[in-house]
Motif scaffolding. Sequence first.
Motif, PDB file in Angstrom:
ATOM      1  N   UNK A   8     -36.331   1.171  16.154  1.00 42.03           N
ATOM      2  CA  UNK A   8     -34.964   1.672  16.323  1.00 42.03           C
ATOM      3  C   UNK A   8     -34.957   3.066  16.933  1.00 42.03           C
ATOM      4  N   UNK A   9     -34.168   3.239  17.997  1.00 42.90           N
ATOM      5  CA  UNK A   9     -34.097   4.520  18.696  1.00 42.90           C
ATOM      6  C   UNK A   9     -32.783   5.230  18.352  1.00 42.90           C
ATOM      7  N   UNK A  10     -32.898   6.498  17.981  1.00 40.81           N
ATOM      8  CA  UNK A  10     -31.730   7.353  17.790  1.00 40.81           C
ATOM      9  C   UNK A  10     -31.781   8.463  18.829  1.00 40.81           C
ATOM     10  N   UNK A  11     -30.710   8.626  19.583  1.00 46.03           N
ATOM     11  CA  UNK A  11     -30.679   9.615  20.677  1.00 46.03           C
ATOM     12  C   UNK A  11     -29.685  10.715  20.317  1.00 46.03           C
ATOM     13  N   UNK A  12     -30.153  11.961  20.306  1.00 47.73           N
ATOM     14  CA  UNK A  12     -29.272  13.088  19.985  1.00 47.73           C
ATOM     15  C   UNK A  12     -28.994  13.869  21.269  1.00 47.73           C
ATOM     16  N   UNK A  13     -27.799  13.689  21.835  1.00 45.42           N
ATOM     17  CA  UNK A  13     -27.428  14.339  23.095  1.00 45.42           C
ATOM     18  C   UNK A  13     -27.546  13.354  24.231  1.00 45.42           C
ATOM     19  N   UNK A  14     -26.468  13.203  25.006  1.00 48.08           N
ATOM     20  CA  UNK A  14     -26.482  12.204  26.083  1.00 48.08           C
ATOM     21  C   UNK A  14     -26.011  12.820  27.390  1.00 48.08           C
ATOM     22  N   UNK A  15     -26.592  13.963  27.726  1.00 41.04           N
ATOM     23  CA  UNK A  15     -26.307  14.579  29.023  1.00 41.04           C
ATOM     24  C   UNK A  15     -27.337  14.124  30.040  1.00 41.04           C
ATOM     25  N   UNK A  16     -27.762  15.037  30.901  1.00 43.73           N
ATOM     26  CA  UNK A  16     -28.751  14.743  31.935  1.00 43.73           C
ATOM     27  C   UNK A  16     -29.976  14.043  31.345  1.00 43.73           C
ATOM     28  N   UNK A  17     -30.595  14.669  30.360  1.00 46.35           N
ATOM     29  CA  UNK A  17     -31.837  14.098  29.833  1.00 46.35           C
ATOM     30  C   UNK A  17     -31.601  12.917  28.910  1.00 46.35           C
ATOM     31  N   UNK A  18     -30.495  12.951  28.175  1.00 41.98           N
ATOM     32  CA  UNK A  18     -30.204  11.820  27.285  1.00 41.98           C
ATOM     33  C   UNK A  18     -30.088  10.525  28.071  1.00 41.98           C
ATOM     34  N   UNK A  19     -29.463  10.605  29.241  1.00 44.46           N
ATOM     35  CA  UNK A  19     -29.320   9.418  30.093  1.00 44.46           C
ATOM     36  C   UNK A  19     -30.678   8.951  30.593  1.00 44.46           C
ATOM     37  N   UNK A  20     -31.517   9.921  30.910  1.00 40.08           N
ATOM     38  CA  UNK A  20     -32.864   9.604  31.402  1.00 40.08           C
ATOM     39  C   UNK A  20     -33.678   8.912  30.296  1.00 40.08           C
ATOM     40  N   UNK A  21     -33.557   9.405  29.046  1.00 38.79           N
ATOM     41  CA  UNK A  21     -34.248   8.758  27.921  1.00 38.79           C
ATOM     42  C   UNK A  21     -33.702   7.342  27.697  1.00 38.79           C
ATOM     43  N   UNK A  22     -32.364   7.231  27.738  1.00 40.68           N
ATOM     44  CA  UNK A  22     -31.754   5.916  27.479  1.00 40.68           C
ATOM     45  C   UNK A  22     -32.237   4.905  28.519  1.00 40.68           C
ATOM     46  N   UNK A  23     -32.289   5.325  29.773  1.00 40.30           N
ATOM     47  CA  UNK A  23     -32.768   4.442  30.845  1.00 40.30           C
ATOM     48  C   UNK A  23     -34.212   4.029  30.587  1.00 40.30           C
ATOM     49  N   UNK A  24     -35.027   4.986  30.147  1.00 40.39           N
ATOM     50  CA  UNK A  24     -36.449   4.697  29.921  1.00 40.39           C
ATOM     51  C   UNK A  24     -36.625   3.702  28.775  1.00 40.39           C
ATOM     52  N   UNK A  25     -35.899   3.895  27.682  1.00 41.38           N
ATOM     53  CA  UNK A  25     -36.028   2.954  26.557  1.00 41.38           C
ATOM     54  C   UNK A  25     -35.523   1.560  26.953  1.00 41.38           C
ATOM     55  N   UNK A  26     -34.491   1.519  27.816  1.00 44.40           N
ATOM     56  CA  UNK A  26     -33.961   0.228  28.285  1.00 44.40           C
ATOM     57  C   UNK A  26     -34.952  -0.491  29.187  1.00 44.40           C
ATOM     58  N   UNK A  27     -35.664   0.276  30.046  1.00 50.41           N
ATOM     59  CA  UNK A  27     -36.492  -0.345  31.091  1.00 50.41           C
ATOM     60  C   UNK A  27     -37.917  -0.661  30.658  1.00 50.41           C
TER      61      UNK A  27
END
Length: 374
Positions: A8-27
Motif C-alpha cells: 500500500x502506497x501513501x503519498x504526502x503532497x501531489x505537486x510536481x514530485x508527487x505526480x512523478x511518484x504517482x506515475x512511477x508507482x502506476x507504471x
Amino acid sequence: MAGNKTVGIGLVGAGFMGRCHANAFRSVSGLFDTGVEPVAEMLADASAAIAASNAQALGFARSTGDWHELCRDPRVDIVAVTAPNALHEPVVMEAITAGKTVYCEKPLSVTARSAERMTLAAEAAGTLTLVGFNFLRNPMIRLAKDIIDAGEIGDIAGFRGRHAENYMCDPDAPHSFRTHPDGGGAVADIGSHIISMARYLLGPIVEVNAKCKTIHKTRPLHAGSSERSPVEVDDMTHSLIRFANGTRGSVEANWAAFGRTMDLSFEVTGTKGAIAFTQERMNELLVVKAGAISGREGFVKIEAGPAHPPYGNFCPAPGHHLGFNDLKVIEVAELLAAWNGGAPCMPDFREALEVQRTVEAMQNSSRSNGPVTL
Ligand SMILES: NC(=O)c1ccc[n+]([C@@H]2O[C@H](COP(=O)([O-])OP(=O)(O)OC[C@H]3O[C@@H](n4cnc5c(N)ncnc54)[C@H](O)[C@@H]3O)[C@@H](O)[C@H]2O)c1
C-alpha cells in the motif's frame, strides 16, 4: 504482475514530485518484476479538498487533508513524502513510529541536525529508507561509475560539477518554500543533486570552500503580489571541494542560470582520459581516452541502449531515449524490490544525511569566508 502480493502506497503532497511518484508507482509493474504490486491507497495534501481532487486525478483510493491520518493508516505500507522540505521531518518521524517504509524526497530535511534526527530514528527502528536522488538512476551514470571504477580513464585527477537551471532568473519569480530559509536556497534545492552525484562517482567530500550569493535581494511574497520581501537564501553557490580520496574539484549550484534548463553536469578528468555528462542530454555519455591518433582526438559519444541496464526494461532499441520520469520508475522498482526482501536501496537516509552535511558545510564556509572540513 497478477498474483504478486500488494504493497500500500501513501503519498504526502501531489505537486510536481508527487505526480512523478504517482506515475512511477502506476507504471513500475509493467516494466520491472519486483515481486510486489503497488496499490495507490491514500493521498494527503494541504487540505481535504485539494487531496480529494489530486487523489481522483492520480488514481488514489482514498484521500485526507491530514497527513497524520495517512501515516497511521493500516493499509499504507510505504509513505512517500513529496511535500515541501519543512514537512519532511514531522511526516517521516510519524511514519517511522508507525512502522512504515519511508521514501522521502531530497533534500532529506532543512538542516543537518534535523536530517540526523531522522536518520537515527530510522536506524533505531530498522526502517527501510530511500531518498529521491533520482538522477543517480540514469543508466549513463552507472556507466560513468563503471568506467571510473575500472580505471578506464586512469587515476582520477579532477572533478567539475554543476547543477544549473533558469527557474529563478526572473527577479519577479515569487517566494516559495525553496526561497524560505527552510528551503535552503539553490545549494540545498539543486546543489544537493550534484553533491549526491559527486559522492556516488568519487566518494565522500571532506572539505569545501564556498561562496553563496543572492542575486535578487527581494522577491514578491507570492505570485501576483506587489509586496516584496528579502531573500535570505542563495541564488548561486560556487565551491571548491576535496574528496576523501584526495581528488580536488569544484561544484556550482545555480538556479538563476540563463539558458540552462537542466544542466546537472560533470566532467571527471583522469590521467588517461575523461568523461563528461549533462542531464540536458541524459542519454549520452562523452568519453575521451588518451592514445588517439593526432588530429583524431576528442570526446566520443556513447548513446544509451539495452547494453546499459535497465534501459532494456523500457525499450529494446538503442537511441530511443529514456526520460526524467523513467528515472523515478527505476528508483521505485529498486524500492519495491528492497521492500520485498531484496538488497537495501541507496541512497538511504544515512547517505542523504552526508549530502545535507555537505550542503550545510558550504553555507557555513560562505558565512565564515574560509574552508570547512567535514
Ligand atoms: N528529485 C527531484 O528531481 C525533485 C524535483 C522537484 C522537487 N523535488 C522535491 O520534492 C519536494 C516537493 O517539491 P515539489 O516541486 O513537488 O513542490 P510542489 O509545490 O509542486 O508540491 C508540493 C505539494 O505538497 C503539498 N503540501 C503542502 N503542504 C502540505 C501539507 N501540510 N500536507 C500535505 N501536503 C502538503 C502541496 O499542496 C503540493 O501538492 C521537495 O522536497 C523538493 O525538493 C525533488
